[in-house]
Motif scaffolding. Structure first.
Motif, PDB file in Angstrom:
ATOM      1  N   VAL A  50     -11.521 -11.794  -5.078  1.00 36.47           N
ATOM      2  CA  VAL A  50     -10.445 -10.825  -4.847  1.00 36.47           C
ATOM      3  C   VAL A  50     -11.083  -9.522  -4.394  1.00 36.47           C
ATOM      4  O   VAL A  50     -11.963  -8.972  -5.082  1.00 36.47           O
ATOM      5  CB  VAL A  50      -9.605 -10.593  -6.119  1.00 36.47           C
ATOM      6  CG1 VAL A  50      -8.508  -9.565  -5.847  1.00 36.47           C
ATOM      7  CG2 VAL A  50      -8.996 -11.907  -6.606  1.00 36.47           C
ATOM      8  N   GLN A  51     -10.655  -9.000  -3.250  1.00 33.37           N
ATOM      9  CA  GLN A  51     -11.192  -7.759  -2.705  1.00 33.37           C
ATOM     10  C   GLN A  51     -10.057  -6.799  -2.340  1.00 33.37           C
ATOM     11  O   GLN A  51      -8.908  -7.199  -2.160  1.00 33.37           O
ATOM     12  CB  GLN A  51     -12.025  -8.032  -1.452  1.00 33.37           C
ATOM     13  CG  GLN A  51     -13.382  -8.667  -1.726  1.00 33.37           C
ATOM     14  CD  GLN A  51     -14.216  -8.793  -0.474  1.00 33.37           C
ATOM     15  OE1 GLN A  51     -13.700  -8.906   0.634  1.00 33.37           O
ATOM     16  NE2 GLN A  51     -15.532  -8.784  -0.624  1.00 33.37           N
ATOM     17  N   ASN A  52     -10.435  -5.519  -2.243  1.00 31.45           N
ATOM     18  CA  ASN A  52      -9.519  -4.463  -1.786  1.00 31.45           C
ATOM     19  C   ASN A  52      -8.213  -4.463  -2.583  1.00 31.45           C
ATOM     20  O   ASN A  52      -7.119  -4.415  -2.012  1.00 31.45           O
ATOM     21  CB  ASN A  52      -9.210  -4.610  -0.290  1.00 31.45           C
ATOM     22  CG  ASN A  52     -10.451  -4.475   0.566  1.00 31.45           C
ATOM     23  OD1 ASN A  52     -11.379  -3.739   0.226  1.00 31.45           O
ATOM     24  ND2 ASN A  52     -10.488  -5.180   1.678  1.00 31.45           N
ATOM     25  N   ALA A  53      -8.326  -4.532  -3.888  1.00 31.21           N
ATOM     26  CA  ALA A  53      -7.140  -4.548  -4.748  1.00 31.21           C
ATOM     27  C   ALA A  53      -6.741  -3.134  -5.150  1.00 31.21           C
ATOM     28  O   ALA A  53      -7.576  -2.341  -5.595  1.00 31.21           O
ATOM     29  CB  ALA A  53      -7.412  -5.387  -5.993  1.00 31.21           C
ATOM     30  N   PHE A  54      -5.456  -2.820  -4.981  1.00 25.14           N
ATOM     31  CA  PHE A  54      -4.901  -1.529  -5.362  1.00 25.14           C
ATOM     32  C   PHE A  54      -3.501  -1.739  -5.918  1.00 25.14           C
ATOM     33  O   PHE A  54      -2.799  -2.685  -5.531  1.00 25.14           O
ATOM     34  CB  PHE A  54      -4.800  -0.584  -4.153  1.00 25.14           C
ATOM     35  CG  PHE A  54      -6.116  -0.100  -3.617  1.00 25.14           C
ATOM     36  CD1 PHE A  54      -6.685   1.075  -4.082  1.00 25.14           C
ATOM     37  CD2 PHE A  54      -6.785  -0.820  -2.635  1.00 25.14           C
ATOM     38  CE1 PHE A  54      -7.907   1.523  -3.580  1.00 25.14           C
ATOM     39  CE2 PHE A  54      -8.000  -0.382  -2.129  1.00 25.14           C
ATOM     40  CZ  PHE A  54      -8.565   0.790  -2.601  1.00 25.14           C
ATOM     41  N   VAL A  55      -3.076  -0.836  -6.789  1.00 25.61           N
ATOM     42  CA  VAL A  55      -1.672  -0.739  -7.186  1.00 25.61           C
ATOM     43  C   VAL A  55      -1.068   0.398  -6.387  1.00 25.61           C
ATOM     44  O   VAL A  55      -1.556   1.537  -6.431  1.00 25.61           O
ATOM     45  CB  VAL A  55      -1.524  -0.464  -8.695  1.00 25.61           C
ATOM     46  CG1 VAL A  55      -0.068  -0.181  -9.038  1.00 25.61           C
ATOM     47  CG2 VAL A  55      -2.015  -1.652  -9.504  1.00 25.61           C
ATOM     48  N   LEU A  56      -0.013   0.102  -5.647  1.00 25.33           N
ATOM     49  CA  LEU A  56       0.623   1.092  -4.769  1.00 25.33           C
ATOM     50  C   LEU A  56       1.970   1.494  -5.355  1.00 25.33           C
ATOM     51  O   LEU A  56       2.808   0.637  -5.650  1.00 25.33           O
ATOM     52  CB  LEU A  56       0.802   0.517  -3.364  1.00 25.33           C
ATOM     53  CG  LEU A  56      -0.475  -0.013  -2.694  1.00 25.33           C
ATOM     54  CD1 LEU A  56      -0.164  -0.534  -1.295  1.00 25.33           C
ATOM     55  CD2 LEU A  56      -1.555   1.067  -2.641  1.00 25.33           C
ATOM     56  N   THR A  57       2.183   2.789  -5.520  1.00 22.04           N
ATOM     57  CA  THR A  57       3.414   3.292  -6.123  1.00 22.04           C
ATOM     58  C   THR A  57       4.294   3.951  -5.076  1.00 22.04           C
ATOM     59  O   THR A  57       3.822   4.407  -4.033  1.00 22.04           O
ATOM     60  CB  THR A  57       3.109   4.310  -7.227  1.00 22.04           C
ATOM     61  OG1 THR A  57       2.406   5.434  -6.655  1.00 22.04           O
ATOM     62  CG2 THR A  57       2.256   3.691  -8.317  1.00 22.04           C
ATOM     63  N   ASP A  58       5.584   3.997  -5.383  1.00 21.09           N
ATOM     64  CA  ASP A  58       6.564   4.617  -4.501  1.00 21.09           C
ATOM     65  C   ASP A  58       7.677   5.174  -5.377  1.00 21.09           C
ATOM     66  O   ASP A  58       8.259   4.433  -6.174  1.00 21.09           O
ATOM     67  CB  ASP A  58       7.120   3.581  -3.521  1.00 21.09           C
ATOM     68  CG  ASP A  58       7.973   4.207  -2.424  1.00 21.09           C
ATOM     69  OD1 ASP A  58       8.539   5.285  -2.675  1.00 21.09           O
ATOM     70  OD2 ASP A  58       8.067   3.626  -1.344  1.00 21.09           O
ATOM     71  N   PRO A  59       7.998   6.475  -5.261  1.00 20.16           N
ATOM     72  CA  PRO A  59       9.044   7.063  -6.110  1.00 20.16           C
ATOM     73  C   PRO A  59      10.397   6.393  -5.946  1.00 20.16           C
ATOM     74  O   PRO A  59      11.214   6.407  -6.869  1.00 20.16           O
ATOM     75  CB  PRO A  59       9.092   8.528  -5.654  1.00 20.16           C
ATOM     76  CG  PRO A  59       7.774   8.786  -4.999  1.00 20.16           C
ATOM     77  CD  PRO A  59       7.379   7.489  -4.381  1.00 20.16           C
ATOM     78  N   SER A  60      10.641   5.796  -4.793  1.00 17.59           N
ATOM     79  CA  SER A  60      11.961   5.223  -4.527  1.00 17.59           C
ATOM     80  C   SER A  60      12.058   3.736  -4.856  1.00 17.59           C
ATOM     81  O   SER A  60      13.086   3.117  -4.599  1.00 17.59           O
ATOM     82  CB  SER A  60      12.327   5.426  -3.046  1.00 17.59           C
ATOM     83  OG  SER A  60      11.385   4.769  -2.208  1.00 17.59           O
ATOM     84  N   GLY A  61      11.012   3.147  -5.423  1.00 13.21           N
ATOM     85  CA  GLY A  61      11.082   1.716  -5.693  1.00 13.21           C
ATOM     86  C   GLY A  61       9.998   1.271  -6.642  1.00 13.21           C
ATOM     87  O   GLY A  61       9.250   2.100  -7.188  1.00 13.21           O
ATOM     88  N   PRO A  62       9.868  -0.035  -6.853  1.00 13.06           N
ATOM     89  CA  PRO A  62       8.853  -0.565  -7.772  1.00 13.06           C
ATOM     90  C   PRO A  62       7.457  -0.431  -7.176  1.00 13.06           C
ATOM     91  O   PRO A  62       7.289  -0.213  -5.981  1.00 13.06           O
ATOM     92  CB  PRO A  62       9.255  -2.032  -7.913  1.00 13.06           C
ATOM     93  CG  PRO A  62       9.912  -2.355  -6.611  1.00 13.06           C
ATOM     94  CD  PRO A  62      10.656  -1.102  -6.209  1.00 13.06           C
TER      95      PRO A  62
END
Length: 209
Positions: A50-62
């Motif tokens: 597994v490479q380039n793993a990030f958690v991406l957030t957005d104020p308008s959604g999950p």
């Protein structure tokens, strides 16, 4: 006097030799600084990486998880779950629908982005704050679990195409409207006529004397 002239000449030569290097680093659309991306951790187990793993957030959604899943083995691997922060389980969405994400033998799969598989994190809460680093566990059918740390970052700039905004929106089905039944035109009313050749008069005719 001669020494000062020599020093000035050496300084000028150094300046001219450094200037092209500085220009190469900062100019043009392919500038090196434009190609810098945030660092990310990587993990592996067995034939899976597994490479380039990030958690991406957005104020308008999950929040969503983006990562590249590699399978160097001769058999397909199924991503069974993605767990973030020890408690948050991602909802997996396959590329062609359903919840199965299969990584083909000697192939790879991208999580996140239009037309790709997705891992959605419902109810982010306070556990997923931008700038934090969280523990992640990617579990596969045969290879087992890949444990690593991932950065939590907004789904903007370089990450915008892979964040929650890339998830397909499911529109509510539209109920077809039944076309109105056309009204049957009324037949024109037939005029009422008296007895043919007879004229109706009121009163009784008197007899002649």
């Amino acid at each position: 006097m001669v020494r000062s002239i020599r020093r000035g000449a050496v300084a000028a030569v150094l300046a001219l030799s450094i200037a092209p290097l500085a220009a190469a680093c900062a100019a043009g659309t392919d500038a090196q600084t434009l190609g810098v991306h945030p660092d990310s951790d990587a993990g592996s187990t067995g034939d899976v990486k597994v490479q380039n793993a990030f958690v991406l957030t957005d104020p308008s959604g999950p929040a969503t998880v983006t990562a590249r899943l590699f399978n160097n083995g001769s058999h397909a691997q199924t991503l069974q779950s993605v767990q973030i922060a020890g408690t948050t389980m991602a909802q997996l969405k396959g590329q062609h629908g359903g919840s199965t994400i299969s990584v083909p033998a000697h192939g790879s799969v991208l999580l996140g982005g239009k037309g790709n598989a997705a891992a959605v994190l419902p109810g982010t809460g306070e556990s997923l704050r931008d700038g934090d680093v969280q523990n992640a566990v990617f579990s596969f059918s045969s290879a087992g679990a890949v444990k690593m740390q991932v950065n939590v970052t907004p789904a903007s700039s370089y990450f915008a195409p892979y964040g929650p905004g890339s998830l397909p929106t499911t529109a509510a089905p539209t109920t077809p409207t039944t076309p109105a039944t056309p009204k049957t035109p009324k037949s024109p009313s037939t005029p009422t006529t008296g007895t043919s050749g007879t004229s109706s008069t009121s009163g009784t005719s008197g007899s002649s004397s």
